[in-house]
Design an enzyme around this catalytic site. Sequence first.
Site, short mmCIF file in Angstrom:
data_model
loop_
_atom_site.label_atom_id
_atom_site.label_comp_id
_atom_site.label_asym_id
_atom_site.label_seq_id
_atom_site.Cartn_x
_atom_site.Cartn_y
_atom_site.Cartn_z
N LEU A 178 1.45 -1.06 0.17
CA LEU A 178 0.10 -0.02 -0.45
C LEU A 178 0.60 1.18 -0.14
O LEU A 178 1.68 1.25 0.61
CB LEU A 178 -1.08 0.10 1.32
CG LEU A 178 -0.66 -0.10 3.33
CD1 LEU A 178 0.11 1.65 3.05
CD2 LEU A 178 -1.34 -0.49 3.46
N ARG A 179 0.49 2.48 -0.26
CA ARG A 179 0.86 3.32 -0.84
C ARG A 179 -0.41 4.43 0.06
O ARG A 179 -1.31 5.00 0.04
CB ARG A 179 0.66 4.50 -2.00
CG ARG A 179 1.69 3.34 -3.11
CD ARG A 179 1.16 3.95 -4.79
NE ARG A 179 0.01 3.44 -4.73
CZ ARG A 179 -1.18 4.28 -5.49
NH1 ARG A 179 -0.29 4.58 -7.02
NH2 ARG A 179 -2.05 3.85 -6.21
N LYS A 186 9.11 -7.80 -1.83
CA LYS A 186 8.33 -6.51 -1.61
C LYS A 186 9.89 -5.61 -2.23
O LYS A 186 9.61 -4.36 -2.34
CB LYS A 186 8.59 -7.00 -0.07
CG LYS A 186 8.16 -5.25 0.48
CD LYS A 186 6.99 -4.47 0.31
CE LYS A 186 6.94 -3.01 0.66
NZ LYS A 186 6.28 -3.12 1.65
N PHE A 241 5.50 6.37 -12.49
CA PHE A 241 6.59 6.14 -11.69
C PHE A 241 7.69 6.93 -11.82
O PHE A 241 8.91 6.54 -11.97
CB PHE A 241 6.81 4.39 -10.11
CG PHE A 241 6.40 5.22 -8.98
CD1 PHE A 241 4.09 4.98 -9.60
CD2 PHE A 241 6.60 5.38 -8.16
CE1 PHE A 241 4.08 4.89 -8.02
CE2 PHE A 241 5.84 5.07 -7.51
CZ PHE A 241 4.90 5.15 -7.33
N LEU A 242 7.76 8.00 -13.26
CA LEU A 242 8.03 8.27 -14.45
C LEU A 242 8.22 9.81 -13.54
O LEU A 242 8.71 10.85 -15.11
CB LEU A 242 7.91 7.90 -16.00
CG LEU A 242 8.59 6.72 -15.49
CD1 LEU A 242 8.12 6.24 -17.54
CD2 LEU A 242 10.32 6.60 -15.79
N CYS A 279 9.66 3.99 3.36
CA CYS A 279 9.63 3.05 2.71
C CYS A 279 10.83 3.17 1.25
O CYS A 279 12.30 2.26 1.83
CB CYS A 279 8.87 1.68 1.21
SG CYS A 279 7.52 1.93 2.50
N LYS A 298 14.74 3.45 3.04
CA LYS A 298 14.66 2.99 3.42
C LYS A 298 15.13 1.10 2.83
O LYS A 298 16.32 0.27 2.60
CB LYS A 298 13.95 1.90 4.36
CG LYS A 298 14.13 0.75 5.73
CD LYS A 298 12.93 1.19 6.72
CE LYS A 298 11.50 1.04 5.96
NZ LYS A 298 10.79 -0.26 6.33
N ARG A 301 9.09 11.45 6.97
CA ARG A 301 9.86 10.79 6.91
C ARG A 301 10.84 10.61 5.63
O ARG A 301 10.02 10.30 4.26
CB ARG A 301 10.03 9.19 7.15
CG ARG A 301 9.22 9.19 8.87
CD ARG A 301 8.31 7.65 9.15
NE ARG A 301 7.30 7.17 8.68
CZ ARG A 301 6.61 6.64 8.53
NH1 ARG A 301 6.80 5.36 9.10
NH2 ARG A 301 5.83 6.44 8.16
C1 UDX Z 1 5.82 2.61 -1.17
C2 UDX Z 1 5.08 1.77 -2.47
O1 UDX Z 1 4.88 2.67 -3.55
C3 UDX Z 1 4.63 1.07 -1.84
O2 UDX Z 1 3.76 -0.03 -2.12
C4 UDX Z 1 5.48 0.56 -0.42
O3 UDX Z 1 4.08 -0.21 0.38
C5 UDX Z 1 5.38 1.49 0.17
O4 UDX Z 1 6.76 2.75 -0.22
P1 UDX Z 1 4.77 5.47 -0.69
O5 UDX Z 1 6.00 5.31 0.70
O6 UDX Z 1 3.88 5.39 0.42
O7 UDX Z 1 4.88 3.92 -1.09
O8 UDX Z 1 4.89 6.14 -1.68
P2 UDX Z 1 4.58 6.34 -3.09
O9 UDX Z 1 3.94 6.97 -3.68
O10 UDX Z 1 5.74 5.44 -3.92
O11 UDX Z 1 5.99 7.23 -3.54
C6 UDX Z 1 7.23 7.09 -3.07
C7 UDX Z 1 8.23 8.49 -2.99
O12 UDX Z 1 8.18 8.83 -4.52
C8 UDX Z 1 7.67 9.92 -3.37
O13 UDX Z 1 8.56 10.96 -2.25
C9 UDX Z 1 6.88 10.48 -4.37
O14 UDX Z 1 7.20 12.28 -4.62
C10 UDX Z 1 8.30 10.12 -5.32
N1 UDX Z 1 8.23 9.49 -6.91
C11 UDX Z 1 6.48 8.91 -6.91
C12 UDX Z 1 8.42 10.74 -7.09
O15 UDX Z 1 9.27 11.99 -7.26
N2 UDX Z 1 7.82 10.53 -9.09
C13 UDX Z 1 6.77 9.54 -9.04
O16 UDX Z 1 7.36 9.11 -10.43
C14 UDX Z 1 6.44 8.76 -8.28
#
Ligand code: UDX
Length: 429
Positions: free
Chosen positions: A153-154, A204, A249-250, A260, A263, A327
């Site tokens: 989950l995010r 994971k 995620f791009l 997450c 870490k 965090r």
């Molecule tokens: C992440 C994973 O997506 C999730 O599957 C896992 O269980 C926990 O870690 P989360 O930390 O809640 O979830 O956030 P996520 O939406 O994945 O974003 C992580 C970081 O990447 C954020 O700082 C976000 O701003 C950054 N990000 C994300 C980018 O800089 N660019 C992107 O295209 C996507």
Amino acid sequence: MTITFVGHGYVGLVTATVFADFGNKVYVIGHTKEKIDNLNRGIIPIYEPGLSELVKKNVDAKRLIFTLDYNPSISESDVVFIAVGTPTTKTGDADLSIVLGVAEKIGQNLKGYTVVATKSTVPAGTNKKVQRILDESKPQGTEVDYASIPEFLREGSAISDTTNPDRIVIGIDCKRAQDLLIKLHEPIKAPLVLTNFETAELIKYASNAFLALKISYANAIAKLSESLGADALKVLEGVGADKRIGNKFLSPGPGYGGSCFPKDVRALISIAKDNDYPFSLLEEVENINHQSRRDIVRKARKTLGDLRNKKIGILGLAFKANTDDMRDAPAIDIINLLQNDGAKISAFDPKSMDTAAAVLKGVDYKKDAYEAVRDADLVIVLTEWNEFRELDFSKIKGLMKSTNIIDGRNLYDPEQMKANGFNYMGIGR
Ligand code: UDX
């Protein structure tokens, strides 16, 4: 079924609440009386859209019970989830002491037949340690099987991610436990990946590290685009349109943060090192991530020259939108670097002002975005909150001392911003 979650962080609290909402009786064990009392009143310690209402609904229905005690919660339970933190040690490894301590307490309170499943992100091989502890601590005549069920989950979309995940991964080696867990997960319609413990645990880390890699790749392309005069968003749109790559995620930005990705990337590098594989690809993912943060500061220095006594307004502090989580937020490193150069920082975030104040000192926290940019020599956007997309820029221009804006999340149209008279700098365009 009756189930127990040990831990009420994002993963524990959200998953427990969703399982209660499916009609199960769910205990959640914590260790701070004040937090447990609040949770039983429906007051949750984090900001997550929709969660507070769902917790309250299930607490009122007496399906969701928060407690400090391992008894009778564990002894009544068919399934117990370990969902406690795995912080990073000084050497970059995952600190398993909380997981292992909890396993012992669970073991001591088992009764009848129970399946214990780890949801915390743990390195491959941890299952063996947990299993051994459970076996050694359980009372005579009890039976326990073990499973590894990583959580994906995010934050910000945690409830829908839990009810509609892309997959459910279950690491298991016994049919009886497998059948019970499949039954528990029945209301969630998602492909099941049934595998062994080590594979589940590695899925994971491998997933999170790959997503972090995509972000660092996007940030590297953004950097190159700036030198070449290309538009990184268009480049990445073109790249992501290839279904083999995908467009998620791009988005380039100030680097990934949160509880997450930083870490887990570090932990996977460390796991690889322990197994004689230098995962230099991931080391570079980390390097690029740090550079992406520093690059914002470099842009500020290039724009303003000496930063001493320059006023910089920061819009957005949380590591991403729709959360109050600070965090490993890029804002922490960036603001610290700007402050080291002597800049005066004012800031606004719609949700994370309190969590930010605990980690970022010397910042003038303002009541809204307009107050944060008042008299600023430069404005930097660090979190992609929707409300920042709709700001009144003619008002902002009137409030700022200068017209410099670094859009760390590419929220605005560069041409429009330039036409409005701003010295606009995006990421990669
Ligand atoms: C992440 C994973 O997506 C999730 O599957 C896992 O269980 C926990 O870690 P989360 O930390 O809640 O979830 O956030 P996520 O939406 O994945 O974003 C992580 C970081 O990447 C954020 O700082 C976000 O701003 C950054 N990000 C994300 C980018 O800089 N660019 C992107 O295209 C996507």
